[in-house]
Design an enzyme around this catalytic site. Structure first.
Site, PDB file in Angstrom:
ATOM      1  N   TYR A  10      -1.294  -0.546  -2.719  1.00  0.00           N
ATOM      2  CA  TYR A  10      -2.522  -1.041  -2.079  1.00  0.00           C
ATOM      3  C   TYR A  10      -2.223  -2.138  -1.064  1.00  0.00           C
ATOM      4  O   TYR A  10      -2.864  -2.214  -0.015  1.00  0.00           O
ATOM      5  CB  TYR A  10      -3.515  -1.546  -3.134  1.00  0.00           C
ATOM      6  CG  TYR A  10      -4.099  -0.429  -3.969  1.00  0.00           C
ATOM      7  CD1 TYR A  10      -3.301   0.286  -4.853  1.00  0.00           C
ATOM      8  CD2 TYR A  10      -5.428  -0.069  -3.871  1.00  0.00           C
ATOM      9  CE1 TYR A  10      -3.817   1.318  -5.616  1.00  0.00           C
ATOM     10  CE2 TYR A  10      -5.957   0.958  -4.631  1.00  0.00           C
ATOM     11  CZ  TYR A  10      -5.147   1.652  -5.504  1.00  0.00           C
ATOM     12  OH  TYR A  10      -5.659   2.674  -6.249  1.00  0.00           O
ATOM     13  N   ARG A  35     -17.320  -1.701  -4.037  1.00  0.00           N
ATOM     14  CA  ARG A  35     -17.337  -0.498  -3.177  1.00  0.00           C
ATOM     15  C   ARG A  35     -17.211   0.738  -4.058  1.00  0.00           C
ATOM     16  O   ARG A  35     -16.280   0.858  -4.850  1.00  0.00           O
ATOM     17  CB  ARG A  35     -16.211  -0.540  -2.142  1.00  0.00           C
ATOM     18  CG  ARG A  35     -16.251   0.633  -1.160  1.00  0.00           C
ATOM     19  CD  ARG A  35     -15.210   0.472  -0.055  1.00  0.00           C
ATOM     20  NE  ARG A  35     -15.224   1.589   0.873  1.00  0.00           N
ATOM     21  CZ  ARG A  35     -14.527   2.722   0.702  1.00  0.00           C
ATOM     22  NH1 ARG A  35     -13.752   2.876  -0.355  1.00  0.00           N
ATOM     23  NH2 ARG A  35     -14.601   3.692   1.581  1.00  0.00           N
ATOM     24  N   ASN A  76     -12.331   3.639 -11.558  1.00  0.00           N
ATOM     25  CA  ASN A  76     -13.044   4.878 -11.274  1.00  0.00           C
ATOM     26  C   ASN A  76     -14.197   5.040 -12.266  1.00  0.00           C
ATOM     27  O   ASN A  76     -14.316   4.267 -13.214  1.00  0.00           O
ATOM     28  CB  ASN A  76     -12.110   6.080 -11.414  1.00  0.00           C
ATOM     29  CG  ASN A  76     -11.225   6.278 -10.186  1.00  0.00           C
ATOM     30  OD1 ASN A  76     -11.537   5.808  -9.100  1.00  0.00           O
ATOM     31  ND2 ASN A  76     -10.124   6.985 -10.368  1.00  0.00           N
ATOM     32  N   ARG A 111       0.811   1.264  -8.355  1.00  0.00           N
ATOM     33  CA  ARG A 111      -0.360   0.837  -7.585  1.00  0.00           C
ATOM     34  C   ARG A 111      -0.192  -0.586  -7.071  1.00  0.00           C
ATOM     35  O   ARG A 111      -0.714  -0.946  -6.014  1.00  0.00           O
ATOM     36  CB  ARG A 111      -1.632   0.916  -8.450  1.00  0.00           C
ATOM     37  CG  ARG A 111      -2.032   2.330  -8.839  1.00  0.00           C
ATOM     38  CD  ARG A 111      -3.299   2.321  -9.682  1.00  0.00           C
ATOM     39  NE  ARG A 111      -4.491   2.053  -8.894  1.00  0.00           N
ATOM     40  CZ  ARG A 111      -5.665   1.714  -9.408  1.00  0.00           C
ATOM     41  NH1 ARG A 111      -5.794   1.567 -10.728  1.00  0.00           N
ATOM     42  NH2 ARG A 111      -6.704   1.496  -8.642  1.00  0.00           N
ATOM     43  N   ARG A 147      -3.812   0.331   7.581  1.00  0.00           N
ATOM     44  CA  ARG A 147      -5.254   0.518   7.755  1.00  0.00           C
ATOM     45  C   ARG A 147      -5.862  -0.597   8.609  1.00  0.00           C
ATOM     46  O   ARG A 147      -6.624  -0.345   9.533  1.00  0.00           O
ATOM     47  CB  ARG A 147      -5.913   0.514   6.370  1.00  0.00           C
ATOM     48  CG  ARG A 147      -7.113   1.411   6.230  1.00  0.00           C
ATOM     49  CD  ARG A 147      -7.469   1.597   4.781  1.00  0.00           C
ATOM     50  NE  ARG A 147      -7.902   0.378   4.121  1.00  0.00           N
ATOM     51  CZ  ARG A 147      -9.089  -0.189   4.304  1.00  0.00           C
ATOM     52  NH1 ARG A 147      -9.959   0.333   5.128  1.00  0.00           N
ATOM     53  NH2 ARG A 147      -9.413  -1.294   3.655  1.00  0.00           N
ATOM     54  N   PHE A 204       1.673  10.458  -7.229  1.00  0.00           N
ATOM     55  CA  PHE A 204       0.386  10.276  -6.540  1.00  0.00           C
ATOM     56  C   PHE A 204       0.320  10.993  -5.190  1.00  0.00           C
ATOM     57  O   PHE A 204      -0.645  11.708  -4.911  1.00  0.00           O
ATOM     58  CB  PHE A 204       0.060   8.786  -6.392  1.00  0.00           C
ATOM     59  CG  PHE A 204      -1.340   8.519  -5.941  1.00  0.00           C
ATOM     60  CD1 PHE A 204      -2.422   8.790  -6.759  1.00  0.00           C
ATOM     61  CD2 PHE A 204      -1.604   8.001  -4.675  1.00  0.00           C
ATOM     62  CE1 PHE A 204      -3.723   8.556  -6.344  1.00  0.00           C
ATOM     63  CE2 PHE A 204      -2.904   7.757  -4.243  1.00  0.00           C
ATOM     64  CZ  PHE A 204      -3.969   8.036  -5.088  1.00  0.00           C
ATOM     65  N   HIS A 221     -10.344   7.920  -1.088  1.00  0.00           N
ATOM     66  CA  HIS A 221     -11.545   7.076  -1.194  1.00  0.00           C
ATOM     67  C   HIS A 221     -12.061   6.648   0.185  1.00  0.00           C
ATOM     68  O   HIS A 221     -12.536   5.529   0.362  1.00  0.00           O
ATOM     69  CB  HIS A 221     -11.273   5.829  -2.038  1.00  0.00           C
ATOM     70  CG  HIS A 221     -10.916   6.109  -3.465  1.00  0.00           C
ATOM     71  ND1 HIS A 221     -11.821   6.127  -4.478  1.00  0.00           N
ATOM     72  CD2 HIS A 221      -9.717   6.408  -4.050  1.00  0.00           C
ATOM     73  CE1 HIS A 221     -11.223   6.400  -5.631  1.00  0.00           C
ATOM     74  NE2 HIS A 221      -9.939   6.592  -5.397  1.00  0.00           N
ATOM     75  N   ARG A 228      -9.152   5.410   4.918  1.00  0.00           N
ATOM     76  CA  ARG A 228      -8.341   5.344   3.707  1.00  0.00           C
ATOM     77  C   ARG A 228      -7.781   6.731   3.396  1.00  0.00           C
ATOM     78  O   ARG A 228      -8.514   7.716   3.511  1.00  0.00           O
ATOM     79  CB  ARG A 228      -9.196   4.857   2.535  1.00  0.00           C
ATOM     80  CG  ARG A 228      -9.632   3.397   2.616  1.00  0.00           C
ATOM     81  CD  ARG A 228     -10.761   3.144   1.624  1.00  0.00           C
ATOM     82  NE  ARG A 228     -11.146   1.743   1.510  1.00  0.00           N
ATOM     83  CZ  ARG A 228     -12.003   1.128   2.330  1.00  0.00           C
ATOM     84  NH1 ARG A 228     -12.546   1.767   3.351  1.00  0.00           N
ATOM     85  NH2 ARG A 228     -12.317  -0.146   2.126  1.00  0.00           N
TER      86      ARG A 228
HETATM   87 FE1  HDD Z   1      -6.029   4.339  -5.804  1.00  0.00          FE
HETATM   88  C1  HDD Z   1      -7.776   3.481  -3.030  1.00  0.00           C
HETATM   89  C2  HDD Z   1      -8.857   3.875  -7.754  1.00  0.00           C
HETATM   90  C3  HDD Z   1      -4.331   5.444  -8.582  1.00  0.00           C
HETATM   91  C4  HDD Z   1      -3.173   4.380  -4.018  1.00  0.00           C
HETATM   92  N1  HDD Z   1      -7.959   3.807  -5.456  1.00  0.00           N
HETATM   93  C5  HDD Z   1      -8.474   3.477  -4.246  1.00  0.00           C
HETATM   94  C6  HDD Z   1      -9.852   3.118  -4.397  1.00  0.00           C
HETATM   95  C7  HDD Z   1     -10.156   3.236  -5.721  1.00  0.00           C
HETATM   96  C8  HDD Z   1      -8.952   3.654  -6.392  1.00  0.00           C
HETATM   97  C9  HDD Z   1     -11.496   2.968  -6.370  1.00  0.00           C
HETATM   98  C10 HDD Z   1     -10.781   2.712  -3.260  1.00  0.00           C
HETATM   99  C11 HDD Z   1     -10.773   1.237  -3.048  1.00  0.00           C
HETATM  100  C12 HDD Z   1     -11.752   0.882  -1.955  1.00  0.00           C
HETATM  101  O1  HDD Z   1     -12.965   1.082  -2.169  1.00  0.00           O
HETATM  102  O2  HDD Z   1     -11.310   0.421  -0.906  1.00  0.00           O
HETATM  103  N2  HDD Z   1      -6.519   4.689  -7.755  1.00  0.00           N
HETATM  104  C13 HDD Z   1      -7.700   4.340  -8.375  1.00  0.00           C
HETATM  105  C14 HDD Z   1      -7.562   4.509  -9.798  1.00  0.00           C
HETATM  106  C15 HDD Z   1      -6.288   4.966 -10.032  1.00  0.00           C
HETATM  107  C16 HDD Z   1      -5.635   5.058  -8.749  1.00  0.00           C
HETATM  108  C17 HDD Z   1      -8.649   4.219 -10.821  1.00  0.00           C
HETATM  109  C18 HDD Z   1      -5.612   5.294 -11.324  1.00  0.00           C
HETATM  110  C19 HDD Z   1      -5.896   4.755 -12.448  1.00  0.00           C
HETATM  111  N3  HDD Z   1      -4.117   4.854  -6.220  1.00  0.00           N
HETATM  112  C20 HDD Z   1      -3.599   5.250  -7.433  1.00  0.00           C
HETATM  113  C21 HDD Z   1      -2.173   5.397  -7.334  1.00  0.00           C
HETATM  114  C22 HDD Z   1      -1.827   5.074  -6.031  1.00  0.00           C
HETATM  115  C23 HDD Z   1      -3.074   4.745  -5.354  1.00  0.00           C
HETATM  116  C24 HDD Z   1      -1.249   5.806  -8.464  1.00  0.00           C
HETATM  117  C25 HDD Z   1      -0.489   5.050  -5.361  1.00  0.00           C
HETATM  118  C26 HDD Z   1       0.656   4.967  -5.955  1.00  0.00           C
HETATM  119  N4  HDD Z   1      -5.581   4.072  -3.845  1.00  0.00           N
HETATM  120  C27 HDD Z   1      -4.319   4.103  -3.345  1.00  0.00           C
HETATM  121  C28 HDD Z   1      -4.265   3.772  -1.863  1.00  0.00           C
HETATM  122  C29 HDD Z   1      -5.743   3.388  -1.573  1.00  0.00           C
HETATM  123  C30 HDD Z   1      -6.441   3.680  -2.886  1.00  0.00           C
HETATM  124  C31 HDD Z   1      -3.653   4.796  -0.993  1.00  0.00           C
HETATM  125  C32 HDD Z   1      -6.416   4.015  -0.349  1.00  0.00           C
HETATM  126  C33 HDD Z   1      -7.060   2.884   0.398  1.00  0.00           C
HETATM  127  C34 HDD Z   1      -6.662   1.688  -0.310  1.00  0.00           C
HETATM  128  O3  HDD Z   1      -5.851   1.997  -1.346  1.00  0.00           O
HETATM  129  O4  HDD Z   1      -6.985   0.550  -0.033  1.00  0.00           O
HETATM  130  O5  HDD Z   1      -3.404   2.730  -1.645  1.00  0.00           O
END
Ligand code: HDD
EC number: 1.11.1.6
Length: 696
Positions: free
Chosen positions: A365, A115, A151, A361, A372, A164, A79, A76
């Site tokens: 995702y 997770r 979070n 978001r 991935r 982001f 995270h 990822r």
């Molecule tokens: Fe995110 C993963 C939480 C903003 C793009 N995010 C990811 C995970 C968590 C969060 C817990 C891990 C999920 C897992 O265990 O597989 N993210 C947050 C929170 C945010 C946040 C609480 C704001 C309130 N995230 C955020 C933004 C973006 C992303 C603004 C993109 C525009 N986040 C991602 C991602 C991930 C991710 C790149 C990496 C792996 C996945 O999604 O599945 O898409």
């Protein structure tokens, strides 16, 4: 204690289609290739002669190496390091007036997968850096999956998803040198953060002990954004989601977190796995803060701004259900690594707000799973598949595991009239309907690349957070800023710029950070909007929300040859009675010879079991044992670190010289091994800290 159930029937399978795997083939007696051909020799490759070259025709070798070469998938982007577990969510309150989601029906039990993660480090990094923790929950509801991807901190660094990638690039290892791993204490993060005043509130949380949770079991979780609940009449309310840990809040302190990285870089993963494996199932209550447009309009902040929280003192958290994690994964890769969370997964009864971070978001995702997991069919992987039936006309693609029958791969169709299968149809009654703008979102229709004026106050809530902390917590925050900014090596302009921003939060904080860094207090940065004072909130402090209990805590008991058997038994029994975990540590793992001649096996060897892995320590030594251990650096350090990390130390009379050697000046946390130790072991002694180290 009961073992967690791990029966075959429990194994995760999609209800929509069967997997062809039988527990990864381990039930089959004969080893075969992936295509079912029995293998006669799994030790030697096929060669031309006994010492000759290996032959290309060796399909056993080629298939095995080919598969191995591709065992890893991209980690990822954020995270990457995480730990997962299965469980159940039980709704305990009737909120049908607010939401029609079946998952909230009182008494309803829904299977979940959770997770937890760190954010910045790679998959192989450590568990205990200063970092935000992810708290992602997948509810397999009977109306489809609901993913609450939150979070352990209720606000976020940025207001708009467009920023982001900048945030993540700045915080992760630097582009040219590939370090540091898993930490924000470096040039590029603070360069960026100090130029982005909207990060200030989140920085206060990230510099606090919230970013150093003792375990996943002792941290809160937050949905962060404002979402909507929608009832059967189509009426919407705003909602914020909270997870409240049954064990209360606990964090480590910085020195302890650093030493934990060396002692056990899987500390939190191990804690979660072992707790579940021994039947000590972690639990959280799900809470909601519900409010309407009139409330939102009356606040000095915008509820659509993810850098803001709604103080619990203004809108109390109502508990509506309980999450219990009761089953470890059978396979880390298949489940924890392949689980794909999508904030866009919501069942009817839950909807999105116009929070611009959330909106971004909703795309990100879904998109990331394709790179991935390598296929748009990632929803068919057992850990991701809904437990309710699912069917549509999406077809084919990489790794298609379903075999749809017949000709119906389009809609509308009239194949049923011909006696063929026509396939599913949309359901206006039970289907997901996006709630209209009845909650007053400002949707004018103009296309504007702007930030709303109502998002302009970057400091009031940062101040609210800082001033709501105890003195000790404030000192930790100030010291963390000093530590992190002291690691900004190359960019001299950055620390003053950050301190200039902090002057808008609290003058005393800014002065402490400047003093700690040894730099002059810079001119205050101009604020986009002048901050206002908000009523303080006890809910924001960890210290005010701790629970004095031994449940979920581990006590390390240091013994050596000659330890009094009865005294040791009494301590172990008292810890167990209080639902704590008693872990025996001795110079040799084979054990120590006790006063009665018996040998007590140790759970851990002294050199490999430093006191930072425990919540409190008992030092149960005879004169003979103490005389031996006083010459052992690891034993002296065991006591010294327990004291330095503000933990309770219970000790036998004869162990006193070891404490003296460790420089321990007894206080209320240093006790005999009786009842007072059990009380002391259920908490920490933050008052001790100013005597031990200089904090900013
Ligand atoms: Fe995110 C993963 C939480 C903003 C793009 N995010 C990811 C995970 C968590 C969060 C817990 C891990 C999920 C897992 O265990 O597989 N993210 C947050 C929170 C945010 C946040 C609480 C704001 C309130 N995230 C955020 C933004 C973006 C992303 C603004 C993109 C525009 N986040 C991602 C991602 C991930 C991710 C790149 C990496 C792996 C996945 O999604 O599945 O898409």
């Amino acid at each position: 204690m009961a073992k967690s159930p791990r029966t075959k029937s429990d194994r995760t399978q999609p209800s929509g289609g069967e997997t062809h795997q039988t527990a990864a083939g381990l039930d089959t007696a004969v080893l075969t290739t992936n295509h079912g051909v029995p293998i006669s020799d799994n030790q030697n490759s096929l060669k031309s002669g006994t010492r000759g070259p290996t032959l290309l025709e060796d399909f056993v070798l080629r298939e095995k190496i080919f598969h191995f070469d591709h065992e890893r998938i991209p980690e990822r982007i954020v995270h990457a390091r995480g730990s997962g577990a299965h469980g159940v969510f039980e709704a305990t309150d009737d909120i049908s007036d607010l939401s029609m989601a079946a998952v909230f029906t009182k008494g309803e039990k829904t299977e979940v997968f959770v997770r937890f993660s760190t954010v910045a480090g790679g998959a192989g990094s450590v568990d205990t850096p200063r970092d935000v923790r992810g708290f992602a929950v997948k509810f397999y509801t009977r109306e489809g999956n609901w993913d609450l991807v939150g979070n352990n901190i209720p606000v976020f660094f940025i207001q708009d998803a467009l920023k982001f990638p900048d945030l993540v690039h700045a915080v992760k290892m630097e582009a040219d040198r590939g370090y540091p791993q898993a930490g924000s204490a470096h040039d590029t993060f603070w360069d960026w953060a100090s130029l982005m005043p909207e990060t200030t509130h989140m920085l206060m949380w990230a510099m606090s002990d919230r970013a150093l949770p003792r375990s996943f079991r002792t941290m809160e979780g937050f949905g962060v954004h404002t979402f909507k609940l929608v009832n059967a009449k189509g009426e919407a309310s705003f909602v914020k989601f909270h997870w409240k840990p049954r064990l209360g809040l606990q964090s480590t302190i910085w020195d302890e977190a650093l030493k934990l990285q060396a002692a056990d870089n899987d500390f939190q993963r191990r804690d979660l796995f072992e707790a579940i494996d021994t039947g000590n199932f972690p639990q959280w209550d799900l809470g909601i803060q519900v409010f309407d447009q009139a409330f939102a309009d009356a606040q000095p902040y915008d509820v659509l701004d993810a850098t803001k929280l709604v103080p619990e003192e203004n809108v109390p958290v109502r508990l509506i259900g309980t999450l219990t994690l009761n089953r470890n994964v059978d396979n880390f890769f298949a489940e924890t690594e392949q689980v794909a969370f999508l904030p866009s997964n919501v069942p009817p009864g839950i909807d999105f707000s116009n929070d611009p971070l959330l909106q971004g978001r909703l795309f990100s995702y879904l998109d990331t799973q394709n790179s991935r997991l390598g296929t748009t069919n990632f929803h068919q992987i057992p850990i991701n598949a809904p437990r309710c039936p699912f069917a549509n006309f999406q077809r084919d693609g990489k790794m298609q595991t379903m075999v749809p029958r017949g000709r119906a791969n389009y809609e509308p169709n009239s194949l049923a009239a011909h006696g063929e299968v026509g396939g599913p149809r949309e359901s206006p009654v039970t289907g997901f309907v996006t709630v209209d703008a009845a909650t007053g979102d400002d949707e004018s229709g103009e296309k504007l690349r702007v930030r709303s004026e109502t998002f302009a106050d970057h400091y009031s809530q940062a101040r609210l957070f800082y001033l709501s902390q105890t003195q000790s917590e404030q000192a930790h925050i100030a010291s963390s800023f000093v530590f992190e900014l002291s690691k900004v090596g190359l960019l001299d302009q950055v620390p003053p710029r950050m301190v200039a921003n902090l002057r808008n939060v609290d003058e005393d904080l800014a002065r402490r950070v400047a003093d700690g860094l040894g730099i002059p207090l810079p001119k205050k940065a101009p604020a986009a909007k002048e901050p206002v004072d908000m009523p303080l909130s006890d809910a924001l402090s960890i210290h005010k929300n701790m629970k004095e209990t031994l449940e979920g805590r581990a006590v390390g008991i240091l013994i050596a040859d000659g330890t009094d058997a009865a005294e040791l038994d009494a301590v172990v029994a008292a810890i167990k009675k209080a639902k704590g975990k008693a872990v025996i540590v001795a110079p040799k793992v084979g054990g120590a010879k006790l006063s009665d001649g018996s040998v007590r096996k140790a759970d851990g060897q002294l050199a490999g079991s430093p006191s930072q892995i425990f919540d409190a320590v008992a030092i149960v030594l005879s004169q003979e044992g103490c005389a031996a251990l006083i010459k052992e650096a690891a034993a002296v350090q065991f006591a010294m670190d327990a004291f330095g990390h503000l933990k309770a130390i219970g000790h036998s009379d004869a162990a006193k010289p070891l404490l003296d050697k460790a420089g321990i000046e007894p206080d209320e946390g240093v006790t005999d091994l009786g009842k007072s130790f059990m009380t002391a072991a259920s908490r920490r002694f933050y008052d001790r800290e100013p005597m031990l180290r200089t904090l900013a």
